[in-house]
Scaffold this motif. Structure first.
Motif, PDB file in Angstrom:
ATOM      1  N   ASN A 191      12.273   8.462   0.777  1.00  0.00           N
ATOM      2  CA  ASN A 191      11.448   7.428   1.401  1.00  0.00           C
ATOM      3  C   ASN A 191      12.314   6.393   2.131  1.00  0.00           C
ATOM      4  OD1 ASN A 191       8.774   8.202   0.720  1.00  0.00           O
ATOM      5  ND2 ASN A 191       9.186   7.600  -1.391  1.00  0.00           N
ATOM      6  N   LEU A 197      13.101   2.554   3.603  1.00  0.00           N
ATOM      7  CA  LEU A 197      12.862   1.176   3.196  1.00  0.00           C
ATOM      8  C   LEU A 197      13.649   0.270   4.131  1.00  0.00           C
ATOM      9  CD1 LEU A 197      11.658  -0.850   1.138  1.00  0.00           C
ATOM     10  CD2 LEU A 197      13.735  -0.540  -0.218  1.00  0.00           C
ATOM     11  N   ASN A 229       8.033  -4.576   6.207  1.00  0.00           N
ATOM     12  CA  ASN A 229       7.133  -3.449   6.477  1.00  0.00           C
ATOM     13  C   ASN A 229       7.318  -2.320   5.463  1.00  0.00           C
ATOM     14  OD1 ASN A 229       6.295  -4.836   8.792  1.00  0.00           O
ATOM     15  ND2 ASN A 229       7.907  -3.882  10.020  1.00  0.00           N
ATOM     16  N   ALA A 230       7.427  -2.672   4.201  1.00  0.00           N
ATOM     17  CA  ALA A 230       7.669  -1.669   3.166  1.00  0.00           C
ATOM     18  C   ALA A 230       6.357  -1.054   2.691  1.00  0.00           C
ATOM     19  CB  ALA A 230       8.394  -2.308   1.986  1.00  0.00           C
ATOM     20  N   SER A 231       6.418   0.216   2.402  1.00  0.00           N
ATOM     21  CA  SER A 231       5.250   0.891   1.837  1.00  0.00           C
ATOM     22  C   SER A 231       5.344   0.836   0.314  1.00  0.00           C
ATOM     23  CB  SER A 231       5.183   2.336   2.336  1.00  0.00           C
ATOM     24  OG  SER A 231       6.347   3.023   1.931  1.00  0.00           O
ATOM     25  N   MET A 232       5.573  -0.360  -0.175  1.00  0.00           N
ATOM     26  CA  MET A 232       5.699  -0.577  -1.611  1.00  0.00           C
ATOM     27  C   MET A 232       4.544  -1.475  -2.053  1.00  0.00           C
ATOM     28  SD  MET A 232       9.824  -0.661  -1.949  1.00  0.00           S
ATOM     29  CE  MET A 232       9.808  -0.454  -3.685  1.00  0.00           C
ATOM     30  N   PRO A 233       4.209  -1.458  -3.341  1.00  0.00           N
ATOM     31  CA  PRO A 233       3.017  -2.184  -3.812  1.00  0.00           C
ATOM     32  C   PRO A 233       3.242  -3.675  -4.051  1.00  0.00           C
ATOM     33  CG  PRO A 233       3.991  -0.987  -5.614  1.00  0.00           C
ATOM     34  CD  PRO A 233       4.783  -0.629  -4.378  1.00  0.00           C
ATOM     35  N   ASP A 251       3.734  -7.717  -2.334  1.00  0.00           N
ATOM     36  CA  ASP A 251       3.606  -8.662  -1.225  1.00  0.00           C
ATOM     37  C   ASP A 251       4.530  -9.845  -1.495  1.00  0.00           C
ATOM     38  OD1 ASP A 251       1.619  -7.284   0.236  1.00  0.00           O
ATOM     39  OD2 ASP A 251       0.036  -8.111  -1.042  1.00  0.00           O
ATOM     40  N   GLN A 311       0.307  -5.971  -5.322  1.00  0.00           N
ATOM     41  CA  GLN A 311      -0.955  -5.808  -4.589  1.00  0.00           C
ATOM     42  C   GLN A 311      -2.065  -5.478  -5.578  1.00  0.00           C
ATOM     43  OE1 GLN A 311       0.165  -2.795  -1.757  1.00  0.00           O
ATOM     44  NE2 GLN A 311       1.279  -4.258  -0.471  1.00  0.00           N
ATOM     45  N   HIS A 357      -3.001  -2.085  -7.257  1.00  0.00           N
ATOM     46  CA  HIS A 357      -1.983  -1.418  -8.062  1.00  0.00           C
ATOM     47  C   HIS A 357      -1.892  -2.076  -9.441  1.00  0.00           C
ATOM     48  CE1 HIS A 357      -0.480   0.966  -4.698  1.00  0.00           C
ATOM     49  NE2 HIS A 357      -0.629  -0.123  -3.965  1.00  0.00           N
ATOM     50  N   ASN A 398       4.014  -1.875 -12.149  1.00  0.00           N
ATOM     51  CA  ASN A 398       4.850  -2.155 -10.982  1.00  0.00           C
ATOM     52  C   ASN A 398       5.882  -3.241 -11.233  1.00  0.00           C
ATOM     53  OD1 ASN A 398       4.080  -0.397  -8.610  1.00  0.00           O
ATOM     54  ND2 ASN A 398       2.114  -0.927  -9.526  1.00  0.00           N
TER      55      ASN A 398
END
Length: 149
Positions: free
Chosen positions: A60, A62, A82-86, A88, A116, A119, A124
């Motif tokens: 992935n 990052l 712009n991460a596709s991680m859960p 903010d 988020q 999730h 997390n």
């Protein structure tokens, strides 16, 4: 807002540890969870606002933005870009303090973030704490094995 605060002592002089950490784009040299890393747009390693692009060991991508760097206090902060991680509003700060009892350094990793809502919060938080402790252990091994030379 959640916080993870993790601190250890590393058996290396603070200037040596700082010399590795301040090369923001070179994280792949000491953290095996990152297989590739580079600063985007050819900016110098320690430029506040620069973005490091990484490929994680699971394949992935990052991106992280350097938010601050203070050479005098051996402190830097970065956030996900712009991460596709859960998470903010993620900001992680690393602080180094030289110790007086030999070539050792106190290192503190402090992360502030929101999980988020879609999730599981506890899962997390635990995953992020594991990533921080894995990074810290990798940095310890990097110096223990003499790979900073």
């Amino acid at each position: 807002m959640s916080t993870i605060d993790y601190a250890t002592v590393i058996d290396a002089e603070a200037d040596r540890v700082w010399g590795v950490l301040r090369r923001f784009g070179d994280i792949a040299t000491w953290f095996p969870a990152v297989t590739q890393s580079a600063i985007e747009d050819g900016l110098p390693q320690s430029t506040v606002g620069s973005v490091r692009s990484m490929v994680l060991s699971d394949g992935n991508p990052l991106r992280e933005r350097l938010l601050s760097m203070d050479d005098g206090n051996r402190t830097l902060s970065y956030g996900f870009e712009n991460a596709s991680m859960p998470y903010d509003d993620f900001v992680l700060t690393v602080q180094l303090v030289p110790l007086d009892d030999g070539p050792r350094t106190f290192i503190r990793w402090t992360a502030h973030f929101d999980v988020q809502p879609q999730h599981d919060r506890e899962t997390n938080i635990r995953a992020l704490r594991d990533l921080i402790t894995e990074g810290d252990a990798s940095l310890h091994a990097f110096f223990r094995d003499g790979r900073d030379h």
